[in-house]
Design a protein around this motif. Structure first.
Motif, PDB file in Angstrom:
ATOM      1  N   PHE A  27      -6.598 -26.378   1.035  1.00  0.00           N
ATOM      2  CA  PHE A  27      -8.032 -26.090   0.981  1.00  0.00           C
ATOM      3  C   PHE A  27      -8.781 -27.314   0.471  1.00  0.00           C
ATOM      4  N   LEU A  28     -10.069 -27.351   0.765  1.00  0.00           N
ATOM      5  CA  LEU A  28     -10.955 -28.443   0.362  1.00  0.00           C
ATOM      6  C   LEU A  28     -11.724 -28.056  -0.893  1.00  0.00           C
ATOM      7  N   ASN A  29     -12.129 -29.090  -1.675  1.00  0.00           N
ATOM      8  CA  ASN A  29     -13.061 -28.795  -2.754  1.00  0.00           C
ATOM      9  C   ASN A  29     -14.488 -28.704  -2.223  1.00  0.00           C
ATOM     10  N   PHE A  30     -14.700 -29.021  -0.942  1.00  0.00           N
ATOM     11  CA  PHE A  30     -15.977 -28.791  -0.282  1.00  0.00           C
ATOM     12  C   PHE A  30     -15.980 -27.365   0.260  1.00  0.00           C
ATOM     13  N   GLY A  31     -16.853 -26.524  -0.280  1.00  0.00           N
ATOM     14  CA  GLY A  31     -16.934 -25.143   0.168  1.00  0.00           C
ATOM     15  C   GLY A  31     -15.744 -24.279  -0.199  1.00  0.00           C
ATOM     16  N   GLY A  32     -14.776 -24.847  -0.937  1.00  0.00           N
ATOM     17  CA  GLY A  32     -13.556 -24.090  -1.220  1.00  0.00           C
ATOM     18  C   GLY A  32     -12.845 -23.659   0.046  1.00  0.00           C
ATOM     19  N   ILE A  33     -12.993 -24.457   1.104  1.00  0.00           N
ATOM     20  CA  ILE A  33     -12.575 -24.062   2.451  1.00  0.00           C
ATOM     21  C   ILE A  33     -11.055 -24.107   2.607  1.00  0.00           C
ATOM     22  N   ILE A  34     -10.467 -22.957   2.962  1.00  0.00           N
ATOM     23  CA  ILE A  34      -9.035 -22.887   3.234  1.00  0.00           C
ATOM     24  C   ILE A  34      -8.787 -23.408   4.647  1.00  0.00           C
ATOM     25  N   THR A  35      -7.994 -24.465   4.749  1.00  0.00           N
ATOM     26  CA  THR A  35      -7.750 -25.110   6.041  1.00  0.00           C
ATOM     27  C   THR A  35      -6.422 -24.696   6.666  1.00  0.00           C
ATOM     28  N   LYS A  36      -5.440 -24.387   5.839  1.00  0.00           N
ATOM     29  CA  LYS A  36      -4.117 -24.018   6.365  1.00  0.00           C
ATOM     30  C   LYS A  36      -3.448 -23.029   5.424  1.00  0.00           C
ATOM     31  N   ILE A  37      -2.783 -22.068   6.001  1.00  0.00           N
ATOM     32  CA  ILE A  37      -1.797 -21.264   5.288  1.00  0.00           C
ATOM     33  C   ILE A  37      -0.552 -21.278   6.160  1.00  0.00           C
ATOM     34  N   LEU A  38       0.457 -21.997   5.724  1.00  0.00           N
ATOM     35  CA  LEU A  38       1.700 -22.098   6.478  1.00  0.00           C
ATOM     36  C   LEU A  38       2.668 -21.036   5.960  1.00  0.00           C
ATOM     37  N   ALA A  39       2.982 -20.090   6.835  1.00  0.00           N
ATOM     38  CA  ALA A  39       3.865 -18.988   6.454  1.00  0.00           C
ATOM     39  C   ALA A  39       4.955 -18.824   7.501  1.00  0.00           C
ATOM     40  N   PRO A  40       6.172 -18.456   7.079  1.00  0.00           N
ATOM     41  CA  PRO A  40       7.279 -18.334   8.037  1.00  0.00           C
ATOM     42  C   PRO A  40       7.205 -17.072   8.882  1.00  0.00           C
ATOM     43  N   ASP A  41       7.698 -17.176  10.120  1.00  0.00           N
ATOM     44  CA  ASP A  41       7.865 -15.987  10.951  1.00  0.00           C
ATOM     45  C   ASP A  41       9.256 -15.410  10.693  1.00  0.00           C
ATOM     46  N   LYS A  42       9.686 -14.439  11.501  1.00  0.00           N
ATOM     47  CA  LYS A  42      10.972 -13.770  11.253  1.00  0.00           C
ATOM     48  C   LYS A  42      12.168 -14.674  11.513  1.00  0.00           C
ATOM     49  N   TYR A  43      11.932 -15.835  12.170  1.00  0.00           N
ATOM     50  CA  TYR A  43      13.008 -16.802  12.389  1.00  0.00           C
ATOM     51  C   TYR A  43      12.950 -17.961  11.399  1.00  0.00           C
ATOM     52  N   GLY A  44      11.987 -17.898  10.476  1.00  0.00           N
ATOM     53  CA  GLY A  44      11.864 -18.951   9.474  1.00  0.00           C
ATOM     54  C   GLY A  44      10.969 -20.101   9.878  1.00  0.00           C
ATOM     55  N   ASN A  45      10.305 -20.014  11.044  1.00  0.00           N
ATOM     56  CA  ASN A  45       9.408 -21.084  11.490  1.00  0.00           C
ATOM     57  C   ASN A  45       8.077 -21.006  10.738  1.00  0.00           C
ATOM     58  N   LYS A  46       7.702 -22.100  10.064  1.00  0.00           N
ATOM     59  CA  LYS A  46       6.434 -22.130   9.337  1.00  0.00           C
ATOM     60  C   LYS A  46       5.312 -22.601  10.261  1.00  0.00           C
ATOM     61  N   GLU A  47       4.265 -21.784  10.337  1.00  0.00           N
ATOM     62  CA  GLU A  47       3.125 -22.115  11.194  1.00  0.00           C
ATOM     63  C   GLU A  47       1.837 -21.734  10.474  1.00  0.00           C
ATOM     64  N   ASN A  48       0.728 -22.344  10.915  1.00  0.00           N
ATOM     65  CA  ASN A  48      -0.565 -22.056  10.322  1.00  0.00           C
ATOM     66  C   ASN A  48      -1.069 -20.705  10.806  1.00  0.00           C
ATOM     67  N   ILE A  49      -1.450 -19.838   9.875  1.00  0.00           N
ATOM     68  CA  ILE A  49      -1.911 -18.498  10.248  1.00  0.00           C
ATOM     69  C   ILE A  49      -3.404 -18.305   9.995  1.00  0.00           C
ATOM     70  N   VAL A  50      -4.137 -19.397   9.757  1.00  0.00           N
ATOM     71  CA  VAL A  50      -5.597 -19.319   9.672  1.00  0.00           C
ATOM     72  C   VAL A  50      -6.207 -20.341  10.616  1.00  0.00           C
ATOM     73  N   LEU A  51      -7.430 -20.066  11.053  1.00  0.00           N
ATOM     74  CA  LEU A  51      -8.131 -20.992  11.938  1.00  0.00           C
ATOM     75  C   LEU A  51      -8.679 -22.166  11.143  1.00  0.00           C
ATOM     76  N   CYS A  52      -8.606 -23.356  11.738  1.00  0.00           N
ATOM     77  CA  CYS A  52      -9.196 -24.536  11.115  1.00  0.00           C
ATOM     78  C   CYS A  52      -9.733 -25.458  12.204  1.00  0.00           C
ATOM     79  N   TYR A  53     -10.715 -26.280  11.852  1.00  0.00           N
ATOM     80  CA  TYR A  53     -11.252 -27.245  12.804  1.00  0.00           C
ATOM     81  C   TYR A  53     -10.273 -28.399  12.976  1.00  0.00           C
ATOM     82  N   GLN A  54     -10.140 -28.854  14.207  1.00  0.00           N
ATOM     83  CA  GLN A  54      -9.301 -30.035  14.447  1.00  0.00           C
ATOM     84  C   GLN A  54      -9.952 -31.270  13.831  1.00  0.00           C
ATOM     85  N   ASP A  55     -11.284 -31.379  13.975  1.00  0.00           N
ATOM     86  CA  ASP A  55     -12.042 -32.478  13.382  1.00  0.00           C
ATOM     87  C   ASP A  55     -12.696 -31.977  12.099  1.00  0.00           C
TER      88      ASP A  55
END
Length: 348
Positions: A27-55
């Motif tokens: 997360f950023l200190n600007f707006g307290g904006i959460i940019t990524k939450i990386l959490a594992p799926d049932k196979y252990g693959n960690k992926e981002n589960i929140v939307l974030c801007y590419q730029d």
């Protein structure tokens, strides 16, 4: 292993990452904006589960309010006016004649001071901001503290605290869009959601709450036994259609279950549970999401994420029988929302 990292972004913000043994939150200190939450799926693959801007430059204006702290008042205030002790205050009009999500200078686009901390069971960052008297039209100097904490048990806590030197109104939330498929592999149509709620607020054409629906039984708003989100997307219910075929409604919690919300994506196996001492939440399914903005892996579009905006409702300013959002000078606003992450089916 618990670890905090900090990276300079665009030479003006910091992005913090809280790392546990199996997941991380950025997360950023600007707006307290959460940019990524990386959490594992049932196979252990960690992926981002929140939307974030590419730029990251898009966070300057953040038209989608991605991941941000929302305040002073989350939601819509009709006609952008409030009345406190017989004094009327005019707020920013930033959605037609109404006031939305704290106005033009909401908490989503201010720079927060920060302090990191680490303990045996969790790590986190405390963000602080003083909103001056008159900001966006609100009365009172309000001191706000928001703490992000990640525990060794894969719980992500958001704790809110605030005081004021003049009677005012306040209700805070976080505006993250969740997509448990991971890295936006699909829309949220098949997300199964359970909500501890038998009552919702009914909306008018401007999406302003005007009445309480006392019993949602046998409608697409009854999530007490679980329901796929897409059932509301294709519903003929006037309230679903009014918001662009989906949900943008406030659910009042029944206080019957410890987990106020449970979200599951069967394909990835991810499950998210939400506990909170807030009286309810707005669930928004991105029905009216502005399209064409480049996000994690693709352009923004309808139904790409779902928000669970735990909060008290500003509709209490004009509807009776709702928890108040008034904050008095001798009170401390204290609220907490806990997101816990697991998988439905463990990796074999």
């Amino acid at each position: 292993m618990l670890k905090i990292t900090k990276e300079k972004i665009n030479n003006k913000w910091y992005e913090f990452t809280l790392n546990s043994h199996s997941m991380s939150v950025s997360f950023l200190n600007f707006g307290g904006i959460i940019t990524k939450i990386l959490a594992p799926d049932k196979y252990g693959n960690k992926e981002n589960i929140v939307l974030c801007y590419q730029d990251y430059a898009h966070y300057e204006t953040n038209p989608l309010y991605l991941g941000a702290i929302i305040g002073r008042v989350a939601g819509r205030i009709k006609n952008a006016t409030i009345q406190i002790q017989n004094t009327e205050y005019e707020l920013d009009q930033n959605e037609s004649c109404h006031h939305l999500h704290g106005g033009k200078k909401g908490f989503h686009n201010v720079l927060w001071d920060f302090n990191t901390f680490q303990g045996e069971d969790g790590i986190g960052v405390t963000l602080t901001y003083t909103s001056p008297d008159g900001e966006s039209g609100y009365p009172g100097n309000v001191n706000v503290k928001v703490t992000y904490l990640l525990t060794i048990n894969n719980e992500f806590l958001i704790e809110y605290e605030a005081t004021t030197d003049k009677e005012t109104v306040l209700t805070l939330t976080n505006h993250s869009y969740f997509n448990l498929s991971g890295d936006l592999k699909k829309l949220v149509l098949d997300h199964e959601v359970t909500i501890d709620s038998s009552r919702i607020l009914k909306l008018d054409k401007d999406l302003i709450p005007f009445d309480i629906v006392e019993d949602v039984s046998e409608t697409e708003f009854d999530f007490r036994r679980g329901r796929l989100l897409q059932e509301g997307f294709v519903s003929n219910n006037e309230q679903n259609q009014l918001v662009g075929c989906g949900y943008d409604h406030y659910f009042l919690f029944d206080q019957q279950a410890a987990n106020k919300v449970i979200v599951a994506d069967n394909e990835s196996g991810r499950i998210m549970k939400i506990k909170t001492n807030q009286p309810g939440m707005v669930m928004y399914t991105a029905n009216t999401m502005q399209e064409g903005i480049m996000l994690n892996n693709l352009k923004s579009k309808k139904y790409l994420g779902v928000c669970f905006e735990t909060q008290a409702s500003p509709a209490s300013l004009w509807l009776n029988d709702l928890p108040s959002i008034t904050l008095l000078t001798n009170e401390t606003y204290k609220k907490q929302t806990i997101f816990s992450f697991d998988v439905i089916e463990k990796k074999k």
